[in-house]
Design an enzyme around this catalytic site. Structure first.
Site, PDB file in Angstrom:
ATOM      1  N   ASP A 235     -11.729 -13.403  25.587  1.00  0.00           N
ATOM      2  CA  ASP A 235     -11.273 -14.724  26.548  1.00  0.00           C
ATOM      3  C   ASP A 235     -11.337 -16.048  25.906  1.00  0.00           C
ATOM      4  OD1 ASP A 235     -10.408 -16.076  28.908  1.00  0.00           O
ATOM      5  OD2 ASP A 235     -12.155 -15.627  30.080  1.00  0.00           O
TER       6      ASP A 235
ATOM      7  N   GLU B 157      -8.901 -24.702  30.034  1.00  0.00           N
ATOM      8  CA  GLU B 157      -8.436 -23.618  31.172  1.00  0.00           C
ATOM      9  C   GLU B 157      -9.616 -23.337  31.882  1.00  0.00           C
ATOM     10  OE1 GLU B 157      -7.910 -19.908  32.836  1.00  0.00           O
ATOM     11  OE2 GLU B 157      -9.256 -20.264  31.181  1.00  0.00           O
ATOM     12  N   GLU B 158     -10.734 -23.048  31.186  1.00  0.00           N
ATOM     13  CA  GLU B 158     -11.786 -22.661  31.820  1.00  0.00           C
ATOM     14  C   GLU B 158     -12.654 -23.535  32.826  1.00  0.00           C
ATOM     15  OE1 GLU B 158     -12.862 -19.822  31.904  1.00  0.00           O
ATOM     16  OE2 GLU B 158     -12.469 -18.680  29.815  1.00  0.00           O
TER      17      GLU B 158
END
Length: 412
Positions: A151, A185-186
């Site tokens: 990820d 994004e996280e």
């Protein structure tokens, strides 16, 4: 289409802006292996090398400068045109450091007009875990470990190689595709939001009709994912001696009663996405065991199982607010980050197994009228753990499947 790109050469950015060192977890092999598998695709070593270089660079959200700088240099060295789009610093950004999205395209035009965007993120969750690959000859079953190995640096590496392979085979044109690799994004999606805002600010509409997003989806094509609602709670009570609790008003008691009722309530459900789930991630309250607490705070996240995408989160928020008001109308203050309801994606592509997922992505952060695909190698079930890993075969399958998705999107 020029999206207010910053054309300053990245090499001119001072070295002092590089990331601060992050302490790695130990225990993973750093052996790089060598491939002797006769069935290996011709790009295997190139793919593994790219993936390794990305994973070995720490890039916890907010501190993505070094991996972004390396990626720009790599893309230029592979014959692509690359540019950066700066994103505001956030918690975790080293003093004086810069953050930016990386954009690249095969054509030589300074103002690209791609038909398809291919996008993933280069930030990861903490802590940094160094790269490791199983010792011995590399086969499809060889396991690769490290933070971001799944990820989402697996998606980033596979997307780049997929575009290179399609170009080399003459299966796409040089003006068909643009790569968009974002930061943040996280945590808040600020990288994609910055990109989206730049697109929306233009007078002309975007040129692309399809966007392929990369996240760990077990190599299946996602038909949609749950929405998200993240909020802070502040509870105000009245302090008193614990021997005479009726003289006070316990903020902790009110918080516990509210959360218990929220957990027992259907906040919203659907056939495709199941139930809306509620996670009380953090709670604090009180000052001592013999004092009725006058204040308490909490942070929660809800995975929203109802639509619409614009507004499903509001429905859930109102249902939670009604419970808080029922417990004590004056005691609770709830503040929430921007959220969204369920996010539908296109999954009607021949040759792909499909699923829905419970996590959030940048799909909802890119506004516009276009077809959305969500696919990637590896499993979300290991993505944020110290056992984050995938097999070489997963990476290679992703190269092939990203190629299929790009060609499918271009044929629409």
């Amino acid at each position: 289409m020029r999206l207010q790109f910053i054309a300053t050469a990245l090499a001119a950015v001072p070295a002092a802006l590089c990331l601060q060192e992050q302490a790695p977890l130990t225990g993973h092999s750093r052996l790089h292996g060598s491939s002797v598998d006769k069935d290996a695709p011709s790009y295997r070593q190139r793919l593994i090398d790219l993936h390794r270089n990305l994973v070995r660079i720490p890039s916890v959200s907010g501190a993505e400068f070094e991996v972004g700088q390396w990626l720009v240099d790599h893309l230029i060295s592979r014959g692509l045109r690359a540019d950066v789009q700066f994103v505001a610093p956030r918690d975790g950004t080293p003093d004086g450091a810069q953050r930016f999205n990386v954009l690249a395209w095969p054509g030589q035009h300074a103002d690209p007009r791609p038909k398809v965007l291919v996008s993933s993120h280069i930030d990861v969750v903490p802590p940094f875990i160094d790269y490791g690959i199983e010792d011995g000859p590399v086969t499809g079953d060889t396991v690769i470990r490290g933070r971001g190995s799944v990820d989402a640096k697996a998606s980033v590496a596979a997307m780049i190689v997929a575009v290179e392979e399609l170009l080399a085979a003459g299966r796409i044109g040089r003006d068909d595709v643009m790569l968009v690799f974002v930061v943040g994004e996280e945590v808040a999606g600020d990288g994609m939001i910055t990109f989206s805002d730049a697109v929306q600010a233009r007078d002309e509409p975007p040129s692309w009709h399809s966007v392929i997003f990369g996240e760990p989806t077990e190599s299946k094509l996602v038909c949609g994912h749950k929405g998200a609602l993240f909020c802070d709670l502040k509870v105000t009570g009245v302090a008193s001696h614990s021997g005479y609790p009726w003289l006070g008003k316990s903020a902790n008691d009110m918080l516990i009663r509210a959360v218990a009722k929220i957990l027992d309530t259907d906040l919203g459900s659907s056939d495709l996405y199941g139930n809306t789930t509620f996670n009380l991630g953090l709670m604090q309250g009180g000052i001592a065991a013999n004092v009725v607490p006058a204040s308490a705070t909490a942070k929660f996240g809800a995975r929203v199982a109802i639509g619409p995408e614009k507004g499903g989160d509001v429905i859930v928020r109102k249902r939670i607010q009604a419970i808080l008001d029922e417990i004590d109308k004056d005691a609770f203050e709830m503040t929430c980050n921007p959220g969204y309801g369920t996010v539908d994606c296109s999954c009607d592509v021949e040759g792909f197994d499909t699923l829905t997922v419970n996590y959030g992505t940048d799909v909802a952060n890119l506004k516009g009228n276009f077809t959305r695909y969500l696919y990637g190698p590896g499993s979300i079930l290991v993505a944020h753990g110290d056992n984050e890993a995938l097999k070489v075969a997963d990476l290679e399958l992703a190269v092939e499947n990203y190629g299929k998705l790009i060609e499918h999107a271009l044929g629409k």
